[in-house]
Enzyme design. Sequence first.
Site, PDB file in Angstrom:
ATOM      1  N   HIS A 100       0.841  -1.200   0.000  1.00 15.28           N
ATOM      2  CA  HIS A 100       0.000   0.000   0.000  1.00 15.28           C
ATOM      3  C   HIS A 100       0.868   1.239   0.000  1.00 15.28           C
ATOM      4  O   HIS A 100       1.934   1.262   0.613  1.00 15.28           O
ATOM      5  CB  HIS A 100      -0.942   0.015   1.216  1.00 15.28           C
ATOM      6  N   HIS A 102       1.014   5.082   1.147  1.00 16.15           N
ATOM      7  CA  HIS A 102       0.416   6.086   2.032  1.00 16.15           C
ATOM      8  C   HIS A 102       0.448   7.442   1.331  1.00 16.15           C
ATOM      9  O   HIS A 102       1.508   7.864   0.856  1.00 16.15           O
ATOM     10  CB  HIS A 102       1.229   6.236   3.326  1.00 16.15           C
TER      11      HIS A 102
HETATM   12  P1  AMP Z   1       1.883   0.014   7.384  1.00 13.02           P
HETATM   13  O1  AMP Z   1       2.572   0.206   8.694  1.00 13.02           O
HETATM   14  O2  AMP Z   1       2.557   0.754   6.255  1.00 13.02           O
HETATM   15  O3  AMP Z   1       1.642  -1.444   7.067  1.00 13.02           O
HETATM   16  O4  AMP Z   1       0.487   0.742   7.543  1.00 13.02           O
HETATM   17  C1  AMP Z   1      -0.711   0.064   7.666  1.00 13.02           C
HETATM   18  C2  AMP Z   1      -1.776   1.114   7.771  1.00 13.02           C
HETATM   19  O5  AMP Z   1      -3.029   0.468   7.615  1.00 13.02           O
HETATM   20  C3  AMP Z   1      -1.810   1.850   9.100  1.00 13.02           C
HETATM   21  O6  AMP Z   1      -1.659   3.239   8.873  1.00 13.02           O
HETATM   22  C4  AMP Z   1      -3.190   1.511   9.677  1.00 13.02           C
HETATM   23  O7  AMP Z   1      -3.773   2.598  10.351  1.00 13.02           O
HETATM   24  C5  AMP Z   1      -3.964   1.126   8.433  1.00 13.02           C
HETATM   25  N1  AMP Z   1      -5.054   0.193   8.629  1.00 13.02           N
HETATM   26  C6  AMP Z   1      -5.038  -0.967   9.315  1.00 13.02           C
HETATM   27  N2  AMP Z   1      -6.231  -1.577   9.248  1.00 13.02           N
HETATM   28  C7  AMP Z   1      -7.027  -0.786   8.484  1.00 13.02           C
HETATM   29  C8  AMP Z   1      -8.380  -0.860   8.044  1.00 13.02           C
HETATM   30  N3  AMP Z   1      -9.168  -1.893   8.369  1.00 13.02           N
HETATM   31  N4  AMP Z   1      -8.859   0.143   7.274  1.00 13.02           N
HETATM   32  C9  AMP Z   1      -8.081   1.192   6.942  1.00 13.02           C
HETATM   33  N5  AMP Z   1      -6.784   1.317   7.318  1.00 13.02           N
HETATM   34  C10 AMP Z   1      -6.278   0.349   8.094  1.00 13.02           C
END
Ligand code: AMP
Length: 140
Positions: A100, A102
Amino acid sequence: MSDDCIFCSIVAGDIPGRIVAETDDALAFLDANPMAPGHTLVIPKAHRERLADLSTEESRAVFDLVHDLAPRIAEAVDADAHTIGVNDGPEAGQEVPHAHVHVMPRFEGDGGGPIHAAAGSRPDLDDDELDEIAADIAAE
Ligand code: AMP
Ligand code: ZN
């Protein structure tokens, strides 16, 4: 689709997400725990763990959507700038193992740092080492 992947579940509509844009191969939704208003995640619809696992088409779909969305997000939340980045692998802070991007809106005086802050302390590399690294990357 990976059964135990939270982002695949959002793609499938099995768990709710605040979806802001969708194309054939990519989906964008608000981060559930945002670092800023408008903090958005852009993902390939297919389950791909790391950026290198995406096909060229999937990568284009994701980054095209990032490019398309960033100004729209800024407009929506009245942001001054963006930090756009990928935690590509657990050692870089990736917690959700579905790739993903950001898109984090930034605001004057928001107290955040530049993306350089993510990499820890600066290594001491001389010109020869930099030349060697550049050559190794170019040769790959
Ligand atoms: P990362 O540390 O780059 O893997 O970031 C994962 C991101 O996913 C974090 O910023 C979380 O807040 C976000 N996240 C986790 N679960 C969900 C969800 N169900 N819907 C939207 N965002 C999420
Ligand atoms: Zn997934």
